[in-house]
Scaffold this motif. Structure first.
Motif, mmCIF file in Angstrom:
data_model
loop_
_atom_site.group_PDB
_atom_site.id
_atom_site.type_symbol
_atom_site.label_atom_id
_atom_site.label_comp_id
_atom_site.label_asym_id
_atom_site.label_seq_id
_atom_site.Cartn_x
_atom_site.Cartn_y
_atom_site.Cartn_z
ATOM 1 N N ALA A 106 -36.676 16.491 118.862
ATOM 2 C CA ALA A 106 -35.759 16.762 119.742
ATOM 3 C C ALA A 106 -34.954 15.274 119.968
ATOM 4 N N PRO A 107 -35.797 14.160 120.442
ATOM 5 C CA PRO A 107 -34.961 13.069 120.697
ATOM 6 C C PRO A 107 -34.329 12.340 119.647
ATOM 7 N N ARG A 108 -34.706 12.665 118.309
ATOM 8 C CA ARG A 108 -33.982 12.225 117.106
ATOM 9 C C ARG A 108 -32.723 12.962 116.781
ATOM 10 N N VAL A 109 -32.324 14.117 117.380
ATOM 11 C CA VAL A 109 -31.283 14.703 117.174
ATOM 12 C C VAL A 109 -30.025 14.053 117.861
ATOM 13 N N TYR A 110 -28.924 13.803 117.021
ATOM 14 C CA TYR A 110 -27.784 13.275 117.433
ATOM 15 C C TYR A 110 -26.409 13.848 117.120
ATOM 16 N N GLU A 111 -25.638 13.993 118.264
ATOM 17 C CA GLU A 111 -24.410 14.467 117.823
ATOM 18 C C GLU A 111 -23.712 13.702 117.036
ATOM 19 N N LEU A 112 -22.686 13.771 116.014
ATOM 20 C CA LEU A 112 -22.230 12.776 115.041
ATOM 21 C C LEU A 112 -21.623 11.786 115.922
ATOM 22 N N THR A 113 -20.764 11.910 116.836
ATOM 23 C CA THR A 113 -20.270 10.422 117.390
ATOM 24 C C THR A 113 -21.581 9.874 118.107
ATOM 25 N N GLU A 114 -22.190 10.429 118.586
ATOM 26 C CA GLU A 114 -23.408 9.599 119.198
ATOM 27 C C GLU A 114 -23.977 8.687 118.141
ATOM 28 N N PHE A 115 -24.455 9.348 116.957
ATOM 29 C CA PHE A 115 -24.875 8.702 115.933
ATOM 30 C C PHE A 115 -24.260 7.421 115.191
ATOM 31 N N LEU A 116 -22.756 7.925 115.125
ATOM 32 C CA LEU A 116 -21.842 6.693 114.733
ATOM 33 C C LEU A 116 -21.919 5.493 115.479
ATOM 34 N N VAL A 117 -21.672 5.867 116.975
ATOM 35 C CA VAL A 117 -21.264 4.769 117.848
ATOM 36 C C VAL A 117 -22.719 4.199 118.091
ATOM 37 N N ASP A 118 -23.574 5.011 118.706
ATOM 38 C CA ASP A 118 -24.718 4.332 119.148
ATOM 39 C C ASP A 118 -25.801 3.953 118.320
ATOM 40 N N VAL A 119 -26.254 4.736 117.290
ATOM 41 C CA VAL A 119 -27.170 4.339 116.371
ATOM 42 C C VAL A 119 -26.641 3.498 115.227
ATOM 43 N N LEU A 120 -25.546 3.725 114.536
ATOM 44 C CA LEU A 120 -24.856 2.817 113.322
ATOM 45 C C LEU A 120 -24.122 1.612 114.136
ATOM 46 N N GLY A 121 -23.540 1.869 115.263
ATOM 47 C CA GLY A 121 -22.887 0.812 116.058
ATOM 48 C C GLY A 121 -21.394 0.511 115.402
ATOM 49 N N VAL A 122 -21.007 1.939 114.837
ATOM 50 C CA VAL A 122 -19.700 1.787 114.038
ATOM 51 C C VAL A 122 -18.693 2.663 114.916
ATOM 52 N N THR A 123 -17.483 1.966 115.109
ATOM 53 C CA THR A 123 -16.481 2.901 115.589
ATOM 54 C C THR A 123 -15.290 2.901 114.415
ATOM 55 N N ASP A 124 -15.156 1.948 113.774
ATOM 56 C CA ASP A 124 -13.926 1.854 112.573
ATOM 57 C C ASP A 124 -15.040 2.669 111.442
ATOM 58 N N VAL A 125 -14.562 3.999 111.044
ATOM 59 C CA VAL A 125 -15.276 4.427 109.912
ATOM 60 C C VAL A 125 -14.427 4.576 108.631
ATOM 61 N N GLY A 126 -13.071 3.932 108.669
ATOM 62 C CA GLY A 126 -12.478 3.574 107.572
ATOM 63 C C GLY A 126 -11.459 4.816 107.175
ATOM 64 N N ALA A 127 -11.194 5.587 108.368
ATOM 65 C CA ALA A 127 -10.391 6.743 108.024
ATOM 66 C C ALA A 127 -8.837 6.410 108.099
ATOM 67 N N HIS A 128 -7.924 7.182 107.541
ATOM 68 C CA HIS A 128 -6.652 7.214 107.507
ATOM 69 C C HIS A 128 -6.170 8.570 107.631
ATOM 70 N N PHE A 129 -5.326 8.862 108.836
ATOM 71 C CA PHE A 129 -4.825 10.190 109.367
ATOM 72 C C PHE A 129 -3.573 10.077 109.839
ATOM 73 N N PRO A 130 -2.436 10.178 109.368
ATOM 74 C CA PRO A 130 -1.302 9.619 109.830
ATOM 75 C C PRO A 130 -0.570 11.051 110.571
ATOM 76 N N HIS A 131 -1.147 11.470 111.525
ATOM 77 C CA HIS A 131 -0.641 12.846 112.364
ATOM 78 C C HIS A 131 -0.773 12.592 113.720
ATOM 79 N N ARG A 132 -0.048 13.514 114.351
ATOM 80 C CA ARG A 132 -0.258 13.383 115.701
ATOM 81 C C ARG A 132 -1.374 14.292 116.284
ATOM 82 N N VAL A 133 -2.237 13.657 116.936
ATOM 83 C CA VAL A 133 -3.558 14.364 117.370
ATOM 84 C C VAL A 133 -3.933 14.447 118.786
ATOM 85 N N THR A 134 -4.346 15.647 119.254
ATOM 86 C CA THR A 134 -5.059 15.438 120.516
ATOM 87 C C THR A 134 -6.437 15.809 120.624
ATOM 88 N N TYR A 135 -7.356 15.328 121.624
ATOM 89 C CA TYR A 135 -8.608 15.719 121.417
ATOM 90 C C TYR A 135 -8.858 16.433 122.714
#
Lengths: 245, 487, 215
Positions: A106-135
């Motif tokens: 259980a403690p090794r289960v990560y939601e994707l953004t947790e894994f990217l930011v906390d475990v891999l230490g990445v925020t720029d994943v090299g994406a390109h998406f030229p659109h208007r987006v809301t979260y």
């Protein structure tokens, strides 16, 4: 690092593209991802609807399927939450070895953004998406896992994106799993307000860390032919070129 | 208003989904609720953020309540001693009927036929006003909102602002129509300005306050070590009732005791900020027994169980007894915001009601309430004593499904489906077959990848939402084909 | 006393999971919250926070206090004013005032006829802008500050404590306490605040501070 993808039963069936997007993002960052075939479901629907005993075999299956991985990554905040919070409680209702097996996974289960930011230490994943987006921060992202601004930090680093803030973002969309069926009218009333907030942003795309809430919001937007698409966050992070949303 | 058949919390409305459907169409109610909840949310947030250590206060409040619950017998006995030593009289009531009998007997002993009342959830819960009426005793509610509810022969719909469902024009009509029958009539030319309405209530109630000889109150807290009882309020009606009459009868749920007087330093910081969003409410009154020459010379404290020990029995559900009735969970709840309080069919509405009511009356009698939530978690975040309401809701859902404490019921269609789903999901092979069947079925009924109408219990969903058809290829099939060369 | 036994018995049965030898102190309560949220200017904060409730606050030196009392009463047009036993004579302005004494105790009609009440306070709390009355000298029994429509409270700066914990620690719970934070108010209609329901509709506070003692 041995990374496993937990696709979730819902994404597996309804949104396989999200799983492929997670693979693209992680592989682009140089990681190998495995997909244990024995996985099925975390049991969230059963637990949240009151069928906790029926969920116990699923808990056991999960612990077995994902044993031995350094990280289990899932594109679902609510399923990650179920594994981390509910599985340890449910483990007590199962066989003698289950609590230990669950405690190991259980403690090794990560939601994707947790894994990217906390475990891999990445925020720029090299994406390109030229659109208007809301979260839309889903309830399990916001108050369950407390993802905070991790999703937004990842989105802000996407090239070409026009990221607009969603008003009253912290409000629940009204999905709530079987709530949307048992209390369909109240759910619809909540959905109406969420759609109105989304439409007011003028976004082409509303994204989130849970396809379940997106199916709810998107189902309403489609019924109105609103001209706004729902996309899982992973699909935006996976985009690299001129794909249309 | 009537008490339920078990004399605990009345449940006079249909199941939540049905009651909610009616409420959702009430445009006035929706507008009032939207305005009220958004206003108070902003105020609460500001008041809470002003204290940098609010989280530490919540932890302390939660821990104090846990300590109290785990040693409740000891603290109640201590409270009884402290109150008795200070000149008060303590009564124990196992249920609503007994509490009502005690209060009725105490009022009768004074020879009075009228009592003034401070807003109190406990006395609403037991239906005290109705019980007194049967005994020929009139109870006057003195909180402004409770007065509106009483005059309108209505039910409270919010813990803190019971008349939240009424607007000023409705209130003016109620005052003009009803005040005269209860006492001083409203002015003929009463307008619906807030100050005019408030002034009308002041004039109407003042003669009651100045002549009443018996008051009935609830209690927010009672300190076991000193016997000090606390009432937190805004209008001054509480002070009037607690100070001017000769006899004061306080009905208090057994869970309201706190270990020490100085523990109030935590709760008096948590409650006003969470409740009305103020640094402190206008008036907090405390009294210890009887004080010669100041206030009531006879003080009775009625300790009420009425199902609370059933709640205490449940080690998960027990935490609901920590509630300090601030109503923060109602104000942040997206369901409450749209349905209002009446849909919950109980004096305790909103998220806390959805966990407290089924425990007080038995899950079988309020089986729809644990499901009246999306489990969004806003209530847990807002709760000043950290009651994990989603956890208790989920726990109670299981109690409902498993027949709970009410005996077994035959399996529902949902139970059959859930059991089947669990079996399929526990087998990757069956699961894969089911996925393929769903994709084929969806392909048949869907148009342009969308389904517009779903059958049976899913109809409510599809009334407002299109449903995506499952794609032909599941993720696991794609993986096998593309990553493992299988099929 | 059978219901007493019933209820206590039910409680003990419900708490079967609690170890018999557990004491309350073993249920930990971490008190790492702040003892005070006030900065160094406690008096200034009190004044600011009282004013936030819509009460009028005046700061003055001891030799100006009686004049401030007179000015406040005149501003409010109150002459028949209740002065409780023990109120400092030095704070009473000279002149033709209708001071009303609570000796013998005033009936409700007389209380209702008074135009105001003039008191001191036991303690005041800066962070919450609260005055606490404990029915002590200069404050009188609770009804005196309740029935009349105007309350003028004179607070000595040295009675102002920073925050709620200090206030509770210094009060005697055996006395009847009233925590007053601004005038009587309600938000019961459409959640809009209206001042003045049943308690005094106007609260004025005079803070008396010795020179050099304030900020």
């Amino acid at each position: 690092m041995r990374i496993a993808l937990f696709i979730t039963c819902f994404n597996d069936t309804m949104f396989p593209g999200t799983g492929r997007a997670v693979l693209r993002v992680l592989e682009r960052l140089g990681h190998t991802v495995e997909f244990p075939q024995e996985q099925t479901c975390c049991g969230q629907m059963h637990v949240n609807t009151g069928y906790r005993r029926a969920a116990v075999p699923l808990v056991a299956r999960f612990a077995e399927a994902f044993a031995g991985y350094d990280a289990v990554v899932t594109p679902s905040a609510s399923c990650a939450g179920t594994v981390r919070e509910s599985h340890p409680l449910l483990a007590g209702l199962g066989g003698a070895g289950l609590p230990d097996a669950v405690a190991a996974v259980a403690p090794r289960v990560y939601e994707l953004t947790e894994f990217l930011v906390d475990v891999l230490g990445v925020t720029d994943v090299g994406a390109h998406f030229p659109h208007r987006v809301t979260y839309h921060p889903t309830c399990h992202s916001l108050r369950g896992l407390r993802l905070g601004d991790r999703p937004l930090r990842l989105l802000r680093a996407v090239r070409g994106i026009d990221l607009v803030e969603l008003p009253r973002a912290d409000a629940c969309c009204g999905f709530g799993g079987t709530f949307a069926i048992k209390n369909a009218d109240t759910s619809t009333a909540m959905l109406a307000d969420k759609m109105s907030d989304v439409l007011n942003t003028g976004a082409e795309v509303v994204c989130a860390a849970d396809n379940s809430c997106l199916m709810h919001i998107g189902g309403g937007l489609d019924r109105l032919s609103a001209g706004v698409r729902t996309m899982h966050l992973a699909e935006i992070l996976a985009a690299t070129g001129g794909q249309r949303p | 208003m009537s008490t339920g058949s078990d004399g605990r919390v009345w449940l006079g409305t249909p199941a939540f989904p049905k009651a909610a459907r009616t409420a959702l169409t009430d445009t006035q109610l929706r507008r009032n609720l939207r305005h009220a909840t958004s206003t108070i949310r902003a105020k609460r947030l500001q008041a809470v953020e002003e204290l940098t250590d609010f989280e530490a206060l919540r932890e302390a409040g939660s821990a104090l309540k846990r300590r109290t619950a785990r040693h409740l017998d000891r603290y109640l006995e201590q409270l009884e001693r402290s109150v008795t030593d200070a000149g008060g009289t303590v009564h124990w009531a196992a249920d609503a009927a007994e509490a009502n009998q005690i209060v009725t007997r105490l009022v009768r002993a004074t020879g009075e036929r009228e009592v003034v009342k401070v807003k109190s959830m406990a006395t609403q819960e037991i239906g005290l006003n109705e019980a007194l009426a049967e005994a020929g005793i009139t109870a006057y509610e003195t909180d402004l909102a409770e007065l509106i509810v009483q005059l309108g022969e209505d039910r409270p719909s919010h813990i803190l602002v019971p008349a939240i469902h009424r607007n000023r024009a409705e209130i003016r009509d109620i005052f003009q129509r009803e005040m005269g029958a209860w006492g001083r009539a409203a002015p003929r030319d009463l307008d619906d300005g807030l100050e005019s309405l408030t002034e009308a209530a002041r004039q109407h109630l003042r003669e009651k306050f100045l002549t009443a000889r018996v008051a009935v109150s609830g209690a927010n807290f009672a300190a076991a070590d000193t016997g000090t009882v606390v009432v937190v309020e805004s209008e001054g009606n509480g002070r009037m009732c607690l100070t001017l009459p000769e006899t004061l009868i306080t009905v208090m749920g057994i869970e309201k005791v706190v270990p020490r007087f100085t523990d109030l330093e935590v709760f008096l910081q948590l409650l006003p900020r969470s409740s009305t969003g103020e640094r402190m409410n206008p008036y907090t009154s405390t009294w210890t027994g009887v004080v010669a020459g100041d206030g009531p010379q006879a003080f009775h404290l009625v300790l009420l169980d009425n199902g609370r020990t059933d709640v205490l029995k449940d080690t998960v559900g027990r935490q609901a007894l920590a509630c300090i009735r601030c109503s923060a969970c109602l104000n942040v709840c997206p369901v409450y915001e749209r349905t209002g309080g009446h849909s919950y069919g109980s004096v305790y509405p909103g998220p806390i009601g959805a966990v407290l009511t089924p425990q007080l009356v038995g899950v079988g009698q309020a089986a729809s309430l644990p499901f009246a939530s999306t489990l969004c978690g806003a209530c847990y975040d807002a709760c000043p004593v950290k009651i994990n309401i989603p956890e208790v809701l989920t726990h109670l859902r299981a109690e409902v499904v498993e027949g709970g404490r009410q005996g077994l019921r035959p399996p529902t269609a949902e139970a059959v489906a859930m059991k089947a789903a669990a079996a399929v999901l526990n087998s990757p092979r069956l699961w894969r077959m089911a996925q393929r069947a769903a994709a084929v079925g969806g392909g048949v009924v869907g148009r342009g990848g969308r389904v517009r109408r779903l059958p049976g219990p899913l109809r409510g969903w599809s009334n407002a939402r299109d449903t995506a058809v499952p794609p032909r290829e599941s993720f696991r099939d794609w993986w096998r084909k593309n990553r493992e060369g299988g099929g | 006393m059978s219901s007493r036994r019933t209820v206590l018995g039910r409680i003990r049965a419900a708490l079967a999971d609690v170890p018999r030898d557990e004491t309350p102190d073993q249920v930990g309560v971490v008190r790492d919250y702040l003892r005070s949220h006030a900065g160094h200017d406690v008096v200034g904060l009190f004044v600011e926070r009282v004013a936030d409730y819509g009460a009028t606050v005046v700061r003055c030196a001891p030799d100006e206090a009686a004049g401030a009392v007179a000015a406040a009463l005149e501003r409010h047009g109150a002459r028949r004013v209740i002065v409780p036993e023990g109120f400092p004579a030095g704070l009473l302005p000279d002149g033709d005032w209708g001071w009303v004494r609570d000796d013998p105790p005033l009936g409700v009609t007389e209380l209702d006829a008074a135009e105001g009440t003039l008191t001191t306070a036991a303690v005041a709390i800066a962070v919450t802008g609260t005055v606490v009355l404990d029915a002590g000298p200069g404050q009188g029994r609770r009804a005196l500050t309740l029935v009349p429509d105007y309350h003028l409270c004179v607070v000595h700066a040295d009675r102002i404590v920073p925050d709620v914990p200090d206030a509770l620690g210094g009060l005697d719970p055996r006395r009847p306490l009233t925590f007053v934070s601004g005038p009587s108010a309600t938000s019961d209609i459409e959640l809009e605040r209206v001042e003045g329901v049943h308690g005094p509709r106007t609260l004025d506070v005079i803070v008396v501070e010795s020179r050099g003692a304030g900020a």
